[in-house]
Structure formats: C-alpha cells, structure tokens
Design a protein around this motif. Structure first.
Motif, mmCIF file in Angstrom:
data_model
loop_
_atom_site.group_PDB
_atom_site.id
_atom_site.type_symbol
_atom_site.label_atom_id
_atom_site.label_comp_id
_atom_site.label_asym_id
_atom_site.label_seq_id
_atom_site.Cartn_x
_atom_site.Cartn_y
_atom_site.Cartn_z
ATOM 1 N N ASP A 50 0.831 -1.208 0.000
ATOM 2 C CA ASP A 50 0.000 0.000 0.000
ATOM 3 C C ASP A 50 0.868 1.263 0.000
ATOM 4 O OD1 ASP A 50 -2.424 -1.415 0.055
ATOM 5 O OD2 ASP A 50 -2.353 -1.587 2.240
ATOM 6 N N LEU A 51 1.926 1.247 0.788
ATOM 7 C CA LEU A 51 2.840 2.397 0.823
ATOM 8 C C LEU A 51 3.472 2.607 -0.551
ATOM 9 C CD1 LEU A 51 4.620 1.839 4.256
ATOM 10 C CD2 LEU A 51 3.238 3.838 3.652
ATOM 11 N N ALA A 52 3.870 1.518 -1.198
ATOM 12 C CA ALA A 52 4.502 1.622 -2.515
ATOM 13 C C ALA A 52 3.554 2.248 -3.525
ATOM 14 C CB ALA A 52 4.952 0.240 -2.986
ATOM 15 N N ILE A 53 2.283 1.858 -3.468
ATOM 16 C CA ILE A 53 1.294 2.418 -4.394
ATOM 17 C C ILE A 53 1.146 3.919 -4.177
ATOM 18 C CG2 ILE A 53 -1.166 2.458 -4.984
ATOM 19 C CD1 ILE A 53 -1.173 -0.575 -4.361
ATOM 20 N N LEU A 54 1.073 4.340 -2.918
ATOM 21 C CA LEU A 54 0.931 5.764 -2.631
ATOM 22 C C LEU A 54 2.147 6.553 -3.105
ATOM 23 C CD1 LEU A 54 -0.720 5.740 0.914
ATOM 24 C CD2 LEU A 54 -1.736 6.568 -1.217
ATOM 25 N N PHE A 55 3.330 6.006 -2.904
ATOM 26 C CA PHE A 55 4.533 6.706 -3.364
ATOM 27 C C PHE A 55 4.547 6.825 -4.890
ATOM 28 C CE2 PHE A 55 6.622 5.799 0.827
ATOM 29 C CZ PHE A 55 6.983 7.105 1.116
ATOM 30 N N THR A 56 4.165 5.753 -5.581
ATOM 31 C CA THR A 56 4.195 5.821 -7.045
ATOM 32 C C THR A 56 3.076 6.711 -7.582
ATOM 33 O OG1 THR A 56 4.579 4.520 -9.042
ATOM 34 C CG2 THR A 56 2.789 3.784 -7.626
ATOM 35 N N ASN A 57 1.931 6.774 -6.866
ATOM 36 C CA ASN A 57 0.875 7.712 -7.262
ATOM 37 C C ASN A 57 1.347 9.149 -7.094
ATOM 38 O OD1 ASN A 57 -0.677 5.461 -7.670
ATOM 39 N ND2 ASN A 57 -2.341 6.080 -6.319
ATOM 40 N N ARG A 58 1.982 9.428 -5.944
ATOM 41 C CA ARG A 58 2.468 10.793 -5.725
ATOM 42 C C ARG A 58 3.559 11.136 -6.735
ATOM 43 N NH1 ARG A 58 4.650 12.762 0.122
ATOM 44 N NH2 ARG A 58 6.501 11.585 -0.543
ATOM 45 N N CYS A 68 10.416 16.874 -11.313
ATOM 46 C CA CYS A 68 11.038 15.585 -11.616
ATOM 47 C C CYS A 68 11.909 15.070 -10.482
ATOM 48 C CB CYS A 68 11.855 15.713 -12.897
ATOM 49 S SG CYS A 68 10.840 16.030 -14.353
ATOM 50 N N GLY A 69 12.568 15.966 -9.749
ATOM 51 C CA GLY A 69 13.399 15.536 -8.637
ATOM 52 C C GLY A 69 12.601 14.800 -7.579
ATOM 53 N N GLU A 70 11.430 15.345 -7.230
ATOM 54 C CA GLU A 70 10.578 14.680 -6.235
ATOM 55 C C GLU A 70 9.996 13.388 -6.787
ATOM 56 O OE1 GLU A 70 10.173 15.475 -2.981
ATOM 57 O OE2 GLU A 70 11.781 16.895 -3.441
ATOM 58 N N CYS A 71 9.720 13.364 -8.091
ATOM 59 C CA CYS A 71 9.244 12.126 -8.717
ATOM 60 C C CYS A 71 10.271 11.017 -8.546
ATOM 61 C CB CYS A 71 8.958 12.368 -10.200
ATOM 62 S SG CYS A 71 8.506 10.861 -11.105
ATOM 63 N N VAL A 72 11.543 11.339 -8.798
ATOM 64 C CA VAL A 72 12.608 10.343 -8.640
ATOM 65 C C VAL A 72 12.658 9.837 -7.205
ATOM 66 C CG1 VAL A 72 15.120 10.040 -8.603
ATOM 67 C CG2 VAL A 72 14.021 11.142 -10.571
ATOM 68 N N LYS A 73 12.561 10.746 -6.236
ATOM 69 C CA LYS A 73 12.617 10.344 -4.826
ATOM 70 C C LYS A 73 11.471 9.398 -4.471
ATOM 71 C CE LYS A 73 14.811 14.602 -3.137
ATOM 72 N NZ LYS A 73 14.596 15.820 -2.294
#
Length: 297
Positions: A50-58, A68-73
């Motif tokens: 669930d955490l992984a999904i939220l990070f990839t959604n964000r 893009c920098g925050e996307c990479v993080k």
C-alpha cells in the motif's frame, strides 16, 4: 453543536488524490497523497504494498506537475518497498530523461523490459536514450553506464503473468493514476492506410476552422494507428483552439513515441501555461530551447 467530522482514512485520501489527478490538479493530488501516506504510516495495518502504491501515485503527480526531482525520490521509495515495480521504474525513467540524466533513465527502461518485453514505452525510451548517449559519449557509451539490475527469473515470471497493464506488484488498476504500461501491437498496413485517410480528413476540417469535428476524425484515426505522432500533435492543436487545455496535454503520448518532437513539446508547454502550471510550462520551454534554440515552433 455541530458534530466533529471523522478524519478521512488513508484509503479515502488515496481515492481523493486519484480524483485530483484525473482532473489535472496535480499540486492538490500531491498534498492529498502526502496526507494519505501520513495516515498509513500511523496505521497499525500499514503494508509495504500500500505504501509503494501511494509513493508511485504521488510520483505521477510530481511528474505531471514538472517536479522531476521529487518524482525520482518517490519512485525510489516505492521501489525500496516493492522492488521491480514497473510503474515506478517507468516514471522514474521519464523523470530522469526530462532531467537529461540519460544513463539512469536507460537503466530503468532496460530493467522494465526484463519484466515485460512488450512495454512499448520502455522500448521507445531505450531507443531515445541509446541515441542520446551515443551522441554524447560516442561508441563507448555502454562502458559508462551504471550496472543494470538483473531481475530474478521468479520475479519476471510472477510480474509478467500479471499483465503489462497491471501494477507490477499486483495492485488493481484503480489503485493508481496515470497511463498504463501497455504493450502496443503494430498496426496492420490496412489500419495505417485507414488512419492516414482519417488524419487527412481531420487536417481538411482544421483548415475550415472546424476543430471539434477534426478532433473526432483524429480520434478515429488513432484507433487505427495509435503510433502516429502527428495525429496527437494535430489533435492537441485543436484542443488548444477550443480552449480545452487539459485535453491538449495529450502531447504526452506523442512525446512517449518521439521524445524529441518539438511540436508536441511546444504545444504541451502552451497547455501547461494556459492551465497556470508555471513550473511544468517553464520546464518544457527550457527543454525546447536546449533542443532547438533557433527554431520558432
């Protein structure tokens, strides 16, 4: 006395973030996904998936907003929690590419292809990175690459069976915003010819100023030949003319096919500007000036 409203759960916040994303409110989506992550972190039932999904959604919202920098993080956080998540690999690769960090972008695209060799976005990205790196580093460009992770056979089999349109960790499509990493079979010769006829009919309507009818023709054309870049850029021009600026950002697809398409980048910059997405607009214009400093689109 008014009753105090119960705080929203992380899953409700995730859904709210998805809705913001769908309507192009990328900054708001980032904020809501961040709230969802905070709630899930506090939950006794938190789960890495669930955490992984939220990070990839964000990450998707960051990418659409030009951060893009925050996307990479966020993609890196997602991959730490759920290794070899295809969505995270592709989004991080796209962010690296936009930042002109072509070596890590190449690595991520190639890693995604180990999981599913039919992902057209990864093939296209690999080809773009190969060309850019060969131009920058010459014949020895491969020697300067970071190591490409080897995806274990068991992982490839498990993720490959789940389908290219699914989340790499098995999540439902409804759990994530944005485009899927679909495999795109090559159109037949008959489809290409039919798509060309419909595109030309759309072009004729544009010349008459009938942009709405032209959009219908271009959309029909893309059903027959979804790989035709100029059809996307022509349709984007019509959306801009009709002030449907959110729809004009469908230049994203054109840029996935041809990552150095000046017309697509310029029209996407126009769309971002009209939507007051200043950061994303400036990022596209800066990229445009680097690609073609003397060209007026």
């Amino acid at each position: 006395m008014p009753q105090k409203r119960k705080p929203r759960s992380w899953s409700e916040l995730k859904q709210a973030g998805n809705e913001c994303f769908k309507t192009g409110q990328y900054g708001e989506a980032v904020a809501v996904y961040s709230q969802a992550l905070g709630e899930l972190e506090k939950s006794s039932k938190k789960d890495n998936e669930d955490l992984a999904i939220l990070f990839t959604n964000r990450a998707a919202a960051h990418l659409k907003g030009g951060n893009c920098g925050e996307c990479v993080k966020d993609c890196t956080m997602s991959l730490d929690l759920s290794p070899f998540n295809v969505k995270s690999l592709l989004r991080r690769a796209a962010a690296y590419e936009a930042m002109e960090r072509y070596r890590p972008a190449y690595v991520d695209y190639k890693t995604a292809l180990q999981i599913n060799s039919n992902i057209s976005a990864a093939h296209d990205g690999t080809n773009r990175m190969t060309k850019a790196l060969a131009e920058a580093d010459g014949a020895s460009w491969r020697e300067k690459l970071p190591p490409i992770p080897t995806v274990p056979l068991a992982v490839r089999q498990r993720l490959g069976q789940q389908g290219s349109g699914a989340e790499a960790n098995g999540a439902r499509a409804a759990d994530k915003p944005g485009e899927t990493a679909e495999a795109s079979p090559a159109p037949s010769d008959a489809d290409v010819r039919k798509g060309q006829v419909l595109k030309e009919e759309g072009n004729a309507l544009v010349k008459k100023g009938e942009h709405k009818k032209a959009i219908d023709k271009y959309s029909e054309s893309l059903k027959h030949n979804p790989a035709e870049v100029t059809t996307y850029t022509n349709r984007a021009l019509c959306y801009l003319a009709l002030q449907q600026y959110r729809d004009a950002v469908d230049c994203d697809r054109a840029l996935m096919i041809d990552g150095r398409n000046i017309k697509a980048l310029y029209r996407r910059a126009q769309a971002h500007g009209r939507c007051r997405e200043v950061k994303a607009c400036l990022q596209d214009l800066n990229q445009l000036s680097r690609w073609s400093p003397r060209t007026q689109p």
